[in-house]
Structure formats: structure tokens, C-alpha cells
Design an enzyme around this catalytic site. Structure first.
Site, PDB file in Angstrom:
ATOM      1  N   ASP A 180       0.823  -1.209   0.000  1.00  0.00           N
ATOM      2  CA  ASP A 180       0.000   0.000   0.000  1.00  0.00           C
ATOM      3  C   ASP A 180       0.860   1.262   0.000  1.00  0.00           C
ATOM      4  OD1 ASP A 180      -2.325  -1.438  -0.036  1.00  0.00           O
ATOM      5  OD2 ASP A 180      -2.730  -1.248   2.108  1.00  0.00           O
ATOM      6  N   ASP A 185       0.338  11.637  22.853  1.00  0.00           N
ATOM      7  CA  ASP A 185       1.559  11.381  22.094  1.00  0.00           C
ATOM      8  C   ASP A 185       1.505  12.017  20.716  1.00  0.00           C
ATOM      9  OD1 ASP A 185       2.611   9.969  24.170  1.00  0.00           O
ATOM     10  OD2 ASP A 185       2.373   7.987  23.260  1.00  0.00           O
ATOM     11  N   THR A 206      -8.382   2.756   7.798  1.00  0.00           N
ATOM     12  CA  THR A 206      -7.920   1.394   8.086  1.00  0.00           C
ATOM     13  C   THR A 206      -6.401   1.332   8.253  1.00  0.00           C
ATOM     14  OG1 THR A 206      -8.009   0.992   5.688  1.00  0.00           O
ATOM     15  CG2 THR A 206      -9.850   0.189   7.010  1.00  0.00           C
ATOM     16  N   TYR A 211      -3.122   3.852  10.206  1.00  0.00           N
ATOM     17  CA  TYR A 211      -2.651   4.198  11.555  1.00  0.00           C
ATOM     18  C   TYR A 211      -3.809   4.576  12.473  1.00  0.00           C
ATOM     19  CZ  TYR A 211       0.601   6.327  14.986  1.00  0.00           C
ATOM     20  OH  TYR A 211       1.314   6.645  16.101  1.00  0.00           O
ATOM     21  N   LEU A 258      -6.776   3.430  12.661  1.00  0.00           N
ATOM     22  CA  LEU A 258      -7.411   2.225  13.200  1.00  0.00           C
ATOM     23  C   LEU A 258      -6.607   1.674  14.372  1.00  0.00           C
ATOM     24  CD1 LEU A 258      -9.676   0.086  12.881  1.00  0.00           C
ATOM     25  CD2 LEU A 258      -8.124  -1.154  11.359  1.00  0.00           C
ATOM     26  N   SER A 259      -5.282   1.649  14.235  1.00  0.00           N
ATOM     27  CA  SER A 259      -4.419   1.149  15.307  1.00  0.00           C
ATOM     28  C   SER A 259      -4.526   2.008  16.558  1.00  0.00           C
ATOM     29  CB  SER A 259      -2.961   1.106  14.839  1.00  0.00           C
ATOM     30  OG  SER A 259      -2.806   0.261  13.722  1.00  0.00           O
TER      31      SER A 259
END
Length: 286
Positions: free
Chosen positions: A69, A173, A184, A186, A188-189
Site C-alpha cells: 500500500d 503522544d 484502516t 494508523y 485504526l491502530s
């Protein structure tokens, strides 16, 4: 005749094998298609006949990336201002945006050659900074713009406005501003929601906020996000799609908004977004 520019990821060993399959497929189709690559890259892959000196200004019909991607995102950023669509061959880990798997490579090249595909438009966001009295654009992203602490810096104090309306002050942060396409990635994380990329929205996702009132937000993509960096901070980074990074200064103000032009990504009609979600994120295509 169709002109296709190929952009392989030179850091992936599989790129050479894929390039050889592409070369073999197009060997007897030179009356229908012209393949071009950057001259140095073409020579690296033993395809000198494809090499040209100024690929960035060459008239082409579509770009074809070989990688994951991230490779496709880089190609899209190269081509979107020229309104040229891009398609990706997946040799990465997830391949959520890349629509061609190795098992179907030749059949998808058939589709590309015969025009059997759709071109979807995806929002591009631009990021600019007001620093020491000067405002300048730093870059553009298709997935996300991230403001985060570098190396050993402490938690950031951030102030956020949307279209000049004060929203919140919080410690975290960092913060992610993403498109629906990037929901879907960073975001999402970091706990953000999944948003169908056809939805005209921006997502604001705090990274590890040290407060209970900093929550992910979804806003219309025609609104501007303004992020104020506290004057006490050092070593702050602003990144675009995780590929381009810029140093921010204490007291800088970051502006993120929808860009003038969308990215154009090639998709095939027999692939469904929700099936992709299941197979790529949950490992279940049933």
C-alpha cells in the site's frame, strides 16, 4: 495505444520476479501498449527498453505500482495532480489498497489493457504550517497526516480548532488526521473507526491521549483542522502517509484540509469493499 508507467519498489526482492512476468505478458502486445519506467530503475530491473529520462512529465494513461500500500500511495501522490489513475500489484503484507494479487496478475493486466476497470476518487488532504510568521504547504497525503513526538520527547500539549472553533486542549503522544481511505491505517491502530472510503469525511484520532475527553471525531471533509503546538515542545514531527517527515517548531500552528484534487485509484468491479475488509483485516472472506 495505451501508455503504462511502472513503479516497482526497489527494496522488495519479489519486484524483480513480478517485473519479469509483466515483461513477458506485454512482449507480444507492443502494438497495443507502451510500457515506460524511469531509466535508472529500468536498467536496474534489466528492462532498458522501457527506460525514459523524464518519467514525471511523460504523458501516460495510468501508473502501475509493484509493492504494498505504501508504494501505491507514493505513486498516487506523484500522479494525482495530473489526474492520472494508479493501480497496485500487491507484494506487501496487507495490500488493502492494492487491487492486484500475484495469483491473478496476468488476468488483471488483461483487464487494464482492455479498459475493464473502474476509477474511484479518493480525498487527498494537504498540510501546511504557520511557523515564525510564515505559512507554507508542507505536503499532501491520501491516508493521513500525523503530528507526533520524536525520539525522547515528552507527551505533547495540543490545542485543536475546527474552522476556527475551539474544540479541546489535551495531552497526548500526538494526533492523526486521516481521510476515510486512511481509516484502516494508523488511525485504526490508535482506536479510530473504520469509515467507508466513499464517505466524504476526515477523521481526527488522538494518539494515546492522557485524558478521558479526547475521543476520535469524524467531520465533513470540507472543514479545516487547526492544531496548535505548545511553545514548550521540542522534537515534533509531522508526517505524510508515513513517508515524508518534517520537523515542527515550538508554537507552530498546523492546518490540515482537503486538497484541490482527488487521487484516482483503479479498482475492479468484482471486488467488494466489505469483502476486502473481511479478508484483509479479519482473515475471513466468508
Amino acid at each position: 495505444m495505451k501508455t503504462i508507467a511502472i513503479y516497482p519498489n526497489i527494496n522488495k526482492d519479489e519486484s524483480a520476479q513480478v517485473m519479469e512476468r509483466i515483461r513477458s505478458y506485454f512482449a507480444d502486445k507492443q502494438d497495443r501498449v507502451r510500457i515506460v519506467m524511469s531509466r535508472s530503475i529500468a536498467e536496474m530491473f534489466n528492462c532498458p527498453e522501457y527506460g525514459i529520462d523524464d518519467l514525471d512529465n511523460e504523458p501516460i494513461d495510468l501508473g502501475l505500482s509493484i509493492g504494498g500500500d505504501g508504494t501505491l500511495l507514493g505513486v498516487c501522490r506523484k500522479l494525482y495532480t495530473r489526474k492520472i489513475p494508479a493501480c497496485g500489484i500487491n507484494i506487501g503484507r496487507v495490500g488493502f489498497l492494492t487491487d492486484i494479487e500475484l495469483t491473478e496478475l496476468e488476468s488483471r493486466l488483461d483487464n487494464l489493457l482492455n479498459g475493464e476497470y473502474q476509477v474511484v476518487e479518493r480525498t487527498v488532504i494537504s498540510g501546511s504550517v504557520l511557523s515564525q510568521g510564515n505559512r507554507r504547504i508542507l505536503g499532501h497525503a491520501i491516508n493521513d497526516v500525523v503530528i507526533g513526538k520524536g525520539g525522547l520527547s515528552r507527551m505533547l500539549s495540543l490545542s485543536m480548532r475546527i474552522d476556527d472553533t475551539m474544540i479541546n486542549d489535551y495531552k497526548a503522544d500526538g494526533v492523526i488526521v486521516s481521510t476515510a481511505t486512511g481509516s484502516t491505517a494508523y488511525s485504526l491502530s490508535a482506536g479510530g473507526p473504520i469509515v467507508n472510503p466513499s464517505v466524504p469525511a476526515l477523521l481526527i484520532t488522538p494518539i494515546c491521549p492522557h485524558t478521558l475527553d479526547a475521543r476520535p471525531m469524524i467531520i465533513p471533509d470540507d472543514e479545516e483542522v487547526q492544531i496548535y503546538i505548545a511553545a514548550v515542545h521540542q522534537d515534533i514531527q509531522m508526517t505524510f502517509d508515513g513517508q515524508e517527515s518534517f520537523q515542527l517548531l515550538p508554537g507552530d500552528v498546523v492546518y490540515i484540509r482537503k486538497g484541490k484534487n482527488p487521487a484516482r485509484i483503479i479498482k475492479f468491479g468484482d471486488k467488494n469493499y466489505y469483502d476486502t475488509l473481511k479478508s484483509k483485516l479479519w482473515g475471513n472472506s466468508k
